[in-house]
Design a protein around this motif. Sequence first.
Motif, PDB file in Angstrom:
ATOM      1  N   PHE A 594     -34.142 -49.790 -96.428  1.00 43.30           N
ATOM      2  CA  PHE A 594     -32.895 -49.987 -95.734  1.00 43.30           C
ATOM      3  C   PHE A 594     -32.910 -50.917 -94.425  1.00 43.30           C
ATOM      4  O   PHE A 594     -33.778 -50.535 -93.862  1.00 43.30           O
ATOM      5  N   TYR A 595     -31.942 -51.654 -94.302  1.00 46.47           N
ATOM      6  CA  TYR A 595     -32.012 -52.660 -93.209  1.00 46.47           C
ATOM      7  C   TYR A 595     -30.332 -52.451 -92.534  1.00 46.47           C
ATOM      8  O   TYR A 595     -29.344 -52.542 -93.340  1.00 46.47           O
ATOM      9  N   TYR A 596     -30.451 -52.441 -91.177  1.00 43.20           N
ATOM     10  CA  TYR A 596     -29.061 -52.182 -90.747  1.00 43.20           C
ATOM     11  C   TYR A 596     -28.863 -53.140 -89.588  1.00 43.20           C
ATOM     12  O   TYR A 596     -30.002 -53.435 -88.658  1.00 43.20           O
ATOM     13  N   HIS A 597     -27.935 -54.004 -89.345  1.00 42.22           N
ATOM     14  CA  HIS A 597     -27.838 -54.742 -88.310  1.00 42.22           C
ATOM     15  C   HIS A 597     -26.481 -54.579 -87.623  1.00 42.22           C
ATOM     16  O   HIS A 597     -25.400 -54.790 -88.036  1.00 42.22           O
ATOM     17  N   PHE A 598     -26.543 -54.276 -86.252  1.00 45.58           N
ATOM     18  CA  PHE A 598     -25.197 -54.063 -85.515  1.00 45.58           C
ATOM     19  C   PHE A 598     -25.069 -55.359 -84.596  1.00 45.58           C
ATOM     20  O   PHE A 598     -25.921 -55.877 -83.671  1.00 45.58           O
ATOM     21  N   GLY A 599     -23.897 -55.767 -84.890  1.00 48.31           N
ATOM     22  CA  GLY A 599     -23.483 -56.996 -84.106  1.00 48.31           C
ATOM     23  C   GLY A 599     -23.001 -56.799 -82.642  1.00 48.31           C
ATOM     24  O   GLY A 599     -23.105 -55.707 -82.198  1.00 48.31           O
ATOM     25  N   LYS A 600     -22.860 -58.004 -81.941  1.00 48.18           N
ATOM     26  CA  LYS A 600     -22.240 -57.745 -80.535  1.00 48.18           C
ATOM     27  C   LYS A 600     -21.347 -56.838 -80.327  1.00 48.18           C
ATOM     28  O   LYS A 600     -20.287 -57.361 -81.032  1.00 48.18           O
TER      29      LYS A 600
END
Length: 669
Positions: A594-600
């Motif tokens: 699983f990969y998670y990316h939280f934006g600015k």
Amino acid sequence: MASNALCLFPSPSIFRQSQSAGRFKSTPSWMNPSRRLAVSTDHTPTITDAEALFFQQANHLLRSDATGTGPPRWFSPLHCGPPLNDSPLLLFLPGIDGTGLGLIMHHHKLGKIFEVSCLHIPPKDRTPFTDLVKLIERTIRSEHHRSPDRPIYLVGESLGACLALSVAALNPDIDLVLILANPATSFSRSPLQPILPLLQFMPDSPNLSLPHILSSITGAMVASLEKGVGRLPLSQTVENVCEKLSQDIVAPSISYLSVLADILPRETLLWKLQMINSASSYANSRLHAVKAQTLILSSGRDPLLPSQEEGQRLRHLIAKCDIRTFEDCGHFLFLEDAFDLVTAIKNVGVYRRSKERDFVSDYIPPSPSEVKGIMDKNRWVNIVMSPVMLSTLADGKIVRGFAGIPSEGPVLYVGYHMLLGFEIVPLVTQLLEQNNIHLRGIAHPMMFMKLKEGRLPELSLYDDFRLMGAVPVSGKNFFKLLSTKSHVLLYPGGVREALHRKGEAYKLFWPERSEFVRMAARFGAKIVPFGAVGEDDIGDLLVDYEDQMKIPFLKQSIEELTAEAAKVRATVEGEVGNQAVYLPGILPKFPGRFYYHFGKPIETEGRKQELRDREKAHELYLEVKSEVENCLAYLQKKRETDPYRSLVSRLQYQATHGIASQVPTFDLD
């Protein structure tokens, strides 16, 4: 707004005259006689042997009440206080022992959220069951008069459960919450029944307590039965019953047998069993009149009562009834070291301080031990998946970890909902473990209620989500979470996104107009857009909604499931409004990652007036949606270069560096 989340994953004590504290400073009439027993401990009990602690305290109680006679009276364990402001009253109704000490292992925790009083019935007291019901009635009516807008909790075990049900049936106009452990309403089917007539023929001697009675029955009486009638089922039943009784009641320690003899001498035991027999009939005849919110706690290894079967029976007879089963626990559930009453109350969500439950102000955060339990339960998910958490700093730099996540609320996390909500567990647990951020999700109502019984998963499946603070989707709950500066998890795609069809992975199903922007701006909340990918690495969607709707019996199943769940977005047309509930057919694959990316984070502070304009709010809404899509696209592209995307490569790395080590991932831009 109508967004929602869905996840289908699976010490010595002293007794003295009461110096009433809290709401009972001026002793109400129902506390008569004026002598009020109180239990005090110098510190939180650390004794692991719950039975031993119970017998120690019972010994002190019996010594303080040397005559052992009535009338029944209430006492407040001093170790319980002080509770939260406006805490409801909890009345404990004891089982066959009558001491009122059955909650001794839970006093400290209960005392933080309840005003606690316990009913003590002296061993030699012979107050009839109906008079005990009247005594409790006077108590609750007096308390209801003092605080008409607050619920009253009746916690009863075995006999006490019969008392609670009877009182509730006779007082449907009072707001009661019943928590019943192994109710004795099943006494007609209890293996104790053969003992009742035998006790009447035993010699009356002060030396005959429950342990001696058991010994006599298992020895001399069974031998007599075998001699007179041969080894018939009756003698076998008696022998088995007494063996079970010995294990469940007498086993704790031989040193406490004298205390047990004082609590339940032969004549008291006979009286109590006869009382339970009549109490069971009395309560059963009035079950139809019970309107109170009820929680049944059933032990899986109760040798005295068929508690599991009884729990299911009561569930269908009582209008508002939940049930939880504890497979490895015996009859005296409240004295089990593995059982925590407050945790059970939190899990089911029956705690409230007014007529209606407030999911925000009535919420009790999980204790350190509860958090540890959830972490331990889900640790394997984080180990197997080795989730990659990426966040974005103020300058736009992407870093591993949560450095870019605001620590102070209110913060609104808006993202993509994977198939079946697979992403929720790593997301919530990792934020809590690494950054001490308690994420509260806005969830589908099916996690809190069913419109009718049917094929939806049992509500117990979602106990951990309720414990962690999930709330049903509503504008009111959203407002209150932001007003308390919470970290809030929101999925605008809701059920339609979490139960998407073939070829729709990583596609957003958001409403046309904004649902959350103006609310966030009202409180100056930071909006954190995020994406999560990896569902296609753990399974292939083989049979989706469209496939199942072509098959008559599966179509009917979907319609039944959807009818059981509360409606969300019922007035919205098109695909976004199609919140049908179904269980997709998935072919599991070798676990990926699983990969998670939280934006600015997007600031709304100081933009309240600006974002009142619908067009301005819609522009920001589209910006958030675009950022979520960018996060998804970034992860889908970058994971292709991750040398540890496969489970085998991660296991090899963990074998060398340790199972809890952080597995590397792709290079960050």
